[in-house]
Structures are given as structure tokens and as C-alpha cells.
Design an enzyme around this catalytic site. Structure first.
Site, PDB file in Angstrom:
ATOM      1  N   ARG A 171       0.872  -1.172   0.000  1.00 44.29           N
ATOM      2  CA  ARG A 171       0.000   0.000   0.000  1.00 44.29           C
ATOM      3  C   ARG A 171       0.905   1.216   0.000  1.00 44.29           C
ATOM      4  O   ARG A 171       1.510   1.540   1.011  1.00 44.29           O
ATOM      5  CB  ARG A 171      -0.903   0.012   1.239  1.00 44.29           C
ATOM      6  N   ARG A 175      -1.110  10.069   1.109  1.00 45.58           N
ATOM      7  CA  ARG A 175      -2.410  10.549   1.567  1.00 45.58           C
ATOM      8  C   ARG A 175      -2.675  11.933   0.991  1.00 45.58           C
ATOM      9  O   ARG A 175      -1.774  12.770   0.995  1.00 45.58           O
ATOM     10  CB  ARG A 175      -2.458  10.614   3.095  1.00 45.58           C
ATOM     11  N   ARG A 247      18.055  -9.063   7.220  1.00 44.66           N
ATOM     12  CA  ARG A 247      18.716  -7.791   7.422  1.00 44.66           C
ATOM     13  C   ARG A 247      18.800  -7.549   8.928  1.00 44.66           C
ATOM     14  O   ARG A 247      17.897  -7.939   9.679  1.00 44.66           O
ATOM     15  CB  ARG A 247      17.937  -6.650   6.763  1.00 44.66           C
TER      16      ARG A 247
END
Length: 381
Positions: A171, A175, A247
Site C-alpha cells: 500500500r 495521503r 537484514r
């Protein structure tokens, strides 16, 4: 039954508490000298600041049951994560919002205008983004990608965004309002006294014993009815098929008298700046007052043996190896793999707790039915 739980973080603590309340005897071991895993908190001796020792953990969820659960064991204070980023010599708010867009482009756009403007900068020739870079270019265009995504991603993942799947940007955080609350969730907060006292309260049950500084040995399984493993999946099998990739983070601590950066988290998007971000920990407890301040520069790199693993890489090579370990785990009776490391998935705290509760329920159901407990309650592939 007698249960052994390896790892005194969220998964081990919640599963142990649920099984202890169901009448089972639970022994929890952890190789570290403290409970709470990577969400361990402690007071800095020099300044009194509450430190998130392994990096900041901010509790946010839409799961009301999980919110009620953690509030049984700690008083949660309101906290909203409002991240800033330094990029190309200026400071912006994240995630990208209407203020960020207007600051960056020197405009005064309204929401509908900004939406159309960003679409005009996007690369609409990319119809099915396959890589991280294509995903970003399709939705925000080259200017915002270069400023806020490319450099940060290269530092965080140690490779070009062209090598990362588009799914990492599931996503895209853009905004078209002035809302700069980093999370959308209904429930957001921080335990007033830190996460470690919360975990200690969860573990406070007469049927739970905790042994810290204790490594797992295979013979321990012979003395119990079942093992819950929240350590690295490949570590349980002594890395016999190879090591799964992670990581990790290096932290560079420094102190400051006063307020260093005015916010809890400052990202650094430029590739020339080596750190991914600086965290100022007193801002994670805004209900407290401290003259001194403790900050950490964060540097991401490939995890080596002996490092603390943070982010599972889960690219093609790692997924292939993961599938082999999952097959091996499913053929190994008497052990269930849980949590972020045990299932090789990046999990937020609320999801970790929900899955731990579900795992305890599955164990209870299997015990009642006389069935073998599954190696995984959550599908890791």
C-alpha cells in the site's frame, strides 16, 4: 502437560500464559539475559530515558481483543507516530501527505488537485508493476520516488529497488489529506512503564518458570510433552540446509543535552547519508520529562552469524530455502514454530499476539482430541 517454550518474547510469553492458565506447566528459556525479546525496554542510567533497546516498538492495532489483552498487563498511554524525513536538504512529514506534496513541489494544491497532479507525474505506461521501483514510479512518479523511496530502500535492503518485488510497497503510503499519523489503526499507544514490565506481568503465573541466559539443548525436549520454538526456524535445525537471509541493524548511540531533533523518528532518504534514520527515545514517552536525551543512528546491513536478525528478506532464493525448512519442520514431531523468527515472516506486535493466542487455542483443541499439534498454525510460505 509439561511444555517448553524457547524464547521469552511476545510469542513465548503469551502462549505460556494461556497454557499456564489452562493448567499446563510451562518452562520458558531465553538465551538473552532479559525477557521481552526485541521489544525489551530499560531505563538509561545516565538520563533516565526509557530506551527501546532493539529499536522503537510502537503498538498499533485494529484488533480490539488484542488491545484489551495488552491492557490487562500494562497501562497504555496515547501515542501517535509522526515520522519526519530529511531529504535533499529539507525536512518533510511522512507518510507522503498533502503537506509533503505542497512543500516538495512548492504548490498549494487541494486534495482533488493533488491527486490529479500526482497522477500526471506517474508513469502510466507501467500497467503491472513487477518491481519496487516500477510500483513507486507508477503511483508517485520519479521526483517523489527519488526523494523518499530510492535511497532509503537501497540502504534498508542493501540492493537496488529494481531487484525487490512490487509487493514490498503493498500500500503505497500517500495521503491526500494533512493527516500525518503514520498508522491508520484505531488503537495506538505505548505501555507507560515500557514493554519489559508488561511481559513480566504476562509471565507472572505460578505455573510458569523462566530461565534466562539459557540456550536450548535437544535433550530438553525429552523431558517435556511439547516444544514451542520462537527462535530462527533454520536455527532449530542447526542450519543444516543453509542460513535464511535477514537484514540486521547496527545502532550508534549518542547523547544530547536538550532536544536533539524534536521528534521520535527522523528518516534520511538521501543515499549519501549512511544512516536510515535517527531515533530520539524520550519522544516515545511524551508523558515524561527529561533534560538529557539519548539518540540512536540506525544502519541496516546483511545479517551474519551471531547478529540479531530483524527483517526476513524473503526473496526468491530465501523462499526456496524456506520451503525446504518448512518440509523438514512438518516432519519433526513435538515442536511448533511460532512468531517472527519461527515462521520467517515480518510481524507487527499485535499480529504476533493474536497468532500466539490462536496457537494456544489450537494446542488446547489438539490435546482434547488426542491429535498431534501442527508444526505451524500460521502458513509460513
Amino acid at each position: 502437560m509439561k511444555i517448553l517454550l524457547v524464547g521469552a518474547g511476545l510469542s513465548g510469553a503469551v502462549i505460556g500464559r494461556e497454557l499456564a492458565e489452562a493448567g499446563h506447566d510451562c518452562r520458558i528459556i531465553d538465551a538473552r539475559p532479559h525477557i521481552a525479546g526485541n521489544c525489551h525496554t530499560e531505563r538509561d542510567a545516565e538520563t533516565g530515558v526509557m530506551m527501546h533497546v532493539y529499536g522503537p516498538h510502537i503498538f498499533h492495532t485494529d484488533d480490539e481483543g488484542v488491545w484489551d489483552y495488552v491492557n490487562r498487563f500494562a497501562q497504555f498511554m496515547p501515542f501517535q507516530n509522526r515520522v519526519k524525513t530529511t531529504a535533499q536538504g529539507r525536512v518533510y512529514s511522512l507518510p507522503i501527505n498533502l503537506l509533503t506534496i505542497n512543500q516538495f513541489f512548492g504548490t498549494t494544491l487541494r486534495p482533488d488537485e493533488a491527486r490529479a497532479f500526482i497522477e500526471s507525474r506517474a508513469d502510466t505506461s507501467i500497467t503491472e508493476p513487477r518491481t519496487f521501483e516500477e510500483q513507486a514510479l507508477r503511483f508517485v512518479g520519479p521526483e517523489l520516488y527519488e526523494a523518499f523511496f530510492r535511497g532509503y530502500t537501497e540502504k534498508q535492503w542493501g540492493c537496488s529497488p529494481t531487484e525487490l518485488p512490487a509487493s514490498i510497497l503493498k500500500r503505497l503510503p500517500v495521503r491526500f489529506t494533512y493527516d500525518d499519523n503514520y498508522f491508520f489503526h484505531r488503537f495506538q499507544g505505548m505501555p507507560r512503564d515500557g514493554y519489559t514490565p508488561m511481559i513480566a506481568a504476562i509471565l507472572d503465573h505460578p505455573r510458569i518458570t523462566v530461565d534466562l541466559g539459557t540456550d536450548y539443548a535437544p535433550e530438553m525436549a525429552e523431558a517435556v510433552d511439547h516444544v514451542f520454538w520462537s527462535g530462527p526456524l533454520d536455527g532449530y535445525f542447526d542450519y543444516r540446509l543453509g542460513r535464511l537471509g535477514y537484514r540486521t541493524l547496527d545502532f550508534e548511540r549518542f547523547t544530547h543535552q536538550g532536544d536533539y531533533q524534536g521528534c521520535a523518528v527522523m528518516n534520511y532518504g538521501d543515499r549519501e547519508v549512511p544512516q536510515t534514520r535517527i531515533t530520539e527515545h524520550k519522544h516515545f514517552s511524551p508523558w515524561e520529562t527529561h533534560e538529557g536525551s539519548v539518540c540512536y543512528r540506525e544502519f541496516a546491513r546483511q545479517a551474519e552469524p551471531g547478529d540479531t536478525p530483524y527483517y526476513p528478506i524473503r526473496l526468491v532464493e530465501e523462499k526456496a530455502l524456506l520451503a525446504q525448512y518448512v518440509d523438514l519442520a512438518r516432519s519433526t514431531p513435538g515442536v511448533t514454530f511460532v512468531g517472527r523468527l519461527g515462521t520467517y515472516r515480518y510481524l507487527d506486535m499485535d499480529v504476533t499476539i493474536r497468532e500466539a493466542l490462536e496457537t494456544a487455542d489450537h494446542f488446547a483443541a489438539a490435546a482434547r482430541a488426542g491429535d498431534r499439534m501442527a508444526a505451524f498454525v500460521q502458513e509460513p510460505l
